[in-house]
Design an enzyme around this catalytic site. Sequence first.
Site, mmCIF file in Angstrom:
data_model
loop_
_atom_site.group_PDB
_atom_site.id
_atom_site.type_symbol
_atom_site.label_atom_id
_atom_site.label_comp_id
_atom_site.label_asym_id
_atom_site.label_seq_id
_atom_site.Cartn_x
_atom_site.Cartn_y
_atom_site.Cartn_z
ATOM 1 N N CYS A 1 -17.144 -66.707 -13.102
ATOM 2 C CA CYS A 1 -16.309 -67.905 -13.014
ATOM 3 C C CYS A 1 -16.196 -68.518 -11.603
ATOM 4 O O CYS A 1 -16.392 -69.727 -11.459
ATOM 5 C CB CYS A 1 -14.909 -67.642 -13.561
ATOM 6 S SG CYS A 1 -14.790 -66.334 -14.771
ATOM 7 N N GLN B 1 -23.742 -61.737 -19.215
ATOM 8 C CA GLN B 1 -22.919 -62.557 -20.100
ATOM 9 C C GLN B 1 -23.635 -63.862 -20.396
ATOM 10 O O GLN B 1 -24.278 -64.424 -19.516
ATOM 11 C CB GLN B 1 -21.596 -62.905 -19.419
ATOM 12 C CG GLN B 1 -20.672 -61.738 -19.216
ATOM 13 C CD GLN B 1 -19.387 -62.209 -18.562
ATOM 14 O OE1 GLN B 1 -19.400 -62.699 -17.441
ATOM 15 N NE2 GLN B 1 -18.282 -62.061 -19.253
ATOM 16 N N ASP C 1 -22.619 -66.859 -20.399
ATOM 17 C CA ASP C 1 -21.381 -67.441 -19.918
ATOM 18 C C ASP C 1 -21.499 -68.955 -19.786
ATOM 19 O O ASP C 1 -22.582 -69.480 -19.540
ATOM 20 C CB ASP C 1 -21.102 -66.843 -18.532
ATOM 21 C CG ASP C 1 -19.621 -66.702 -18.258
ATOM 22 O OD1 ASP C 1 -18.818 -67.143 -19.098
ATOM 23 O OD2 ASP C 1 -19.282 -66.134 -17.202
ATOM 24 N N HIS D 1 -13.380 -71.206 -20.327
ATOM 25 C CA HIS D 1 -14.388 -70.137 -20.253
ATOM 26 C C HIS D 1 -14.890 -69.927 -21.673
ATOM 27 O O HIS D 1 -14.092 -69.851 -22.596
ATOM 28 C CB HIS D 1 -13.794 -68.795 -19.828
ATOM 29 C CG HIS D 1 -12.976 -68.823 -18.583
ATOM 30 N ND1 HIS D 1 -13.400 -68.245 -17.423
ATOM 31 C CD2 HIS D 1 -11.746 -69.326 -18.325
ATOM 32 C CE1 HIS D 1 -12.463 -68.382 -16.505
ATOM 33 N NE2 HIS D 1 -11.453 -69.030 -17.022
ATOM 34 N N ARG E 1 -19.202 -54.030 -14.020
ATOM 35 C CA ARG E 1 -17.803 -53.617 -14.136
ATOM 36 C C ARG E 1 -17.721 -52.107 -14.187
ATOM 37 O O ARG E 1 -18.570 -51.453 -14.792
ATOM 38 C CB ARG E 1 -17.169 -54.215 -15.389
ATOM 39 C CG ARG E 1 -17.090 -55.724 -15.297
ATOM 40 C CD ARG E 1 -16.388 -56.327 -16.481
ATOM 41 N NE ARG E 1 -16.558 -57.781 -16.449
ATOM 42 C CZ ARG E 1 -16.237 -58.590 -17.448
ATOM 43 N NH1 ARG E 1 -15.723 -58.088 -18.553
ATOM 44 N NH2 ARG E 1 -16.432 -59.890 -17.339
ATOM 45 N N HIS F 1 -18.809 -72.363 -18.291
ATOM 46 C CA HIS F 1 -17.500 -72.893 -17.909
ATOM 47 C C HIS F 1 -17.530 -74.401 -18.055
ATOM 48 O O HIS F 1 -18.455 -75.054 -17.581
ATOM 49 C CB HIS F 1 -17.153 -72.468 -16.486
ATOM 50 C CG HIS F 1 -16.969 -70.988 -16.384
ATOM 51 N ND1 HIS F 1 -17.957 -70.148 -15.943
ATOM 52 C CD2 HIS F 1 -15.926 -70.197 -16.746
ATOM 53 C CE1 HIS F 1 -17.527 -68.896 -16.006
ATOM 54 N NE2 HIS F 1 -16.307 -68.891 -16.498
ATOM 55 N N LYS G 1 -6.429 -68.884 -26.392
ATOM 56 C CA LYS G 1 -7.859 -68.708 -26.652
ATOM 57 C C LYS G 1 -8.174 -68.611 -28.141
ATOM 58 O O LYS G 1 -7.286 -68.358 -28.958
ATOM 59 C CB LYS G 1 -8.373 -67.456 -25.944
ATOM 60 C CG LYS G 1 -7.676 -66.186 -26.412
ATOM 61 C CD LYS G 1 -8.324 -64.944 -25.818
ATOM 62 C CE LYS G 1 -7.631 -63.701 -26.354
ATOM 63 N NZ LYS G 1 -8.349 -62.471 -26.119
HETATM 64 ZN ZN LIG Z 1 -15.127 -67.285 -16.886
#
Ligand SMILES: [Zn+2]
Length: 642
Positions: A335, A382, A384, A512, A364, A386, A466
Amino acid sequence: MPKVTLKNGKTFDVPSGHTVAQALAAGGLTIGPDILAALVNGASTDLSAPLSHDATVEPLRFDSVEGREVYRHSSTHIMAQAVKELFPTAQLTIGPALEDSFYYDFAYDRPFTTEDLEHIEQRAREIAGRKLTVHRREMTKQEALEFFKARGEHYKVELIKSFPDGEPISLYTQGEFVDLCRGPHLPSTGHVGAFKLLTTAGAYWRGDERNPMLQRIYGTSFPTEAELNAHLARLEEIKRRDHRKVGKELDLISVQDEIGPGLVLWHPKGAAIRLLIENFWREQHLKDGYELVYSPHVARLDLWKTSGHVDYYRENMFAPMKVEGSEYQLKPMNCPYHIMIYKSHLRSYRDLPIRYGELGTVYRYERTGVLHGLLRVRGFTQDDAHLFCRPDQIESEVSRVLDFTFFILRTFGFTEFEVFLSTRPKESVGAEEHWTLATSALEAALKSRNIVFHLDPGGGAFYGPKIDIKIKDALGRSWQCSTVQIDFNNPERFDMQYIGEDGKGHRPIMIHRALMGSIERFFGILIEHYGGAFPAWLAPVQAIVIAITDHQREFVTQIVAQLKAAGFRVEADLRNEKIGLKIREAEKAKVPFMFVVGDREVQAGTVSVRGRSGANLGTMTVAAVADLLKAEVQRQQLSPTS
Ligand SMILES: [Zn+2]
Ligand SMILES: [Zn+2]
């Protein structure tokens, strides 16, 4: 006289002290062996419990989660009774019900053998056959301590010592067997129909490795043998499809101790599938109005301070490293990088929405004990993205993300979904009006798409509401993959701005979203969903061309070259082995198609086509098999609007 209310709304009085079973019977219910216990004012309760206050009463059967819990918990008592009868020196500890099984931990001087398990299972069936009535009784703490001390149950004594003083302690008895237990239980051991003990394991008392090792026995139980057998068959199928096993058999991936726990190696065939997934992902994102970005794997620790990760996420992060006097952090998320790309220019309301997508690899820290194949790892990529938008764009952006998500998931063969809308938790940041606006935008997006969803009140992230989407795999198991999260916090922390129509600075909303979650985990799910038999569009090898003898070598090589040139993933099998063995191996490798070539095929310029399940698809020309492969890939690749 307590007033009883049934689920259907019927109300009536029963004499004080009447049992739950009597109350249900008074309401017109026949109390057969299918009634296991009851919910009394929402709490799972024995049928034999006396009613002294007004209550809503609802019978529990095997079809409910609570009913199954009572059933499995009573089953574990029956198993424990069997163990005590066969191994009188074994001490009782604890024995809970699990989702579709149960276990009991015993203190015993050696592990139980397979033969022991058979005897215990046999004895458990006998005890069920004895149809022993299950009684509940209460003691004071002191009485209970003396009672279990006298029986030599030292673990029970230790448990009772940890209970608060002055509160009654409940025991459950069936025949000679007594256990310290909160209950509730089935009225009789005869209610358990079919037993199966599954496996044994060592387990430390209270999960602490400084404590003695106990002997755990896992088992399951069902009302009928047929249901038990269906369940056992499903367990076998789950084992057969285990992605760690299939991943090894098909040479797709490995996790090796020399590399480190939770760090995945993608072997050529696994990497080939990953490349196909990633290419598809990138192509579709570009079509759907995303811009793709890349970001580095480390960044200054200060960036993660600004984002709040250092304060709120530290236990999930690897330790920072020192470089030239400043600290750097291996990235746990993507992010902040996307925020910094946004912030690299002055943005106007006309620029929004901005959608950045990245297959971003993150690291992680997870404890070794929780790592599991591809499903729980320490390094993963990910899928991912945004989205940065104005408050008035939330609904349309989320609607668009939902359409896109379902299209992507359907393409991978998932057709059943469960959708959750999670709202503001107690601990959270952001103005109430923002939460209201964002939550209603999410809800409106779901409604505009006629999506049935469950509300999860208070289940949102601390920074915004979410939507979570769970997929159901071929074995009916649910997996949480996709998530769409509104974020009010990061735009604030990073002081993000856009210039509005009024010429003033405004905060954008950040969304996200990940569709697959992570490529590693999604691949693990895909392997199990397909059982390794990937559809032609994802199969690392789509077809294998098999020569029956060495005579067809030249023709086979030529066909493979032709199909490869046409863009197909095709291999030749020219080994000097029997044709039966070559076919068996191709089937085991789960290659979608086999093209078998003998002298006759060479003369006719054809191949004999077999499917991986053994179907004979006839003789075809090379042009025809190319069409077949093309059609198969197209059939499986949906279009965004379908
Ligand atoms: Zn994010
Ligand atoms: Zn119990």
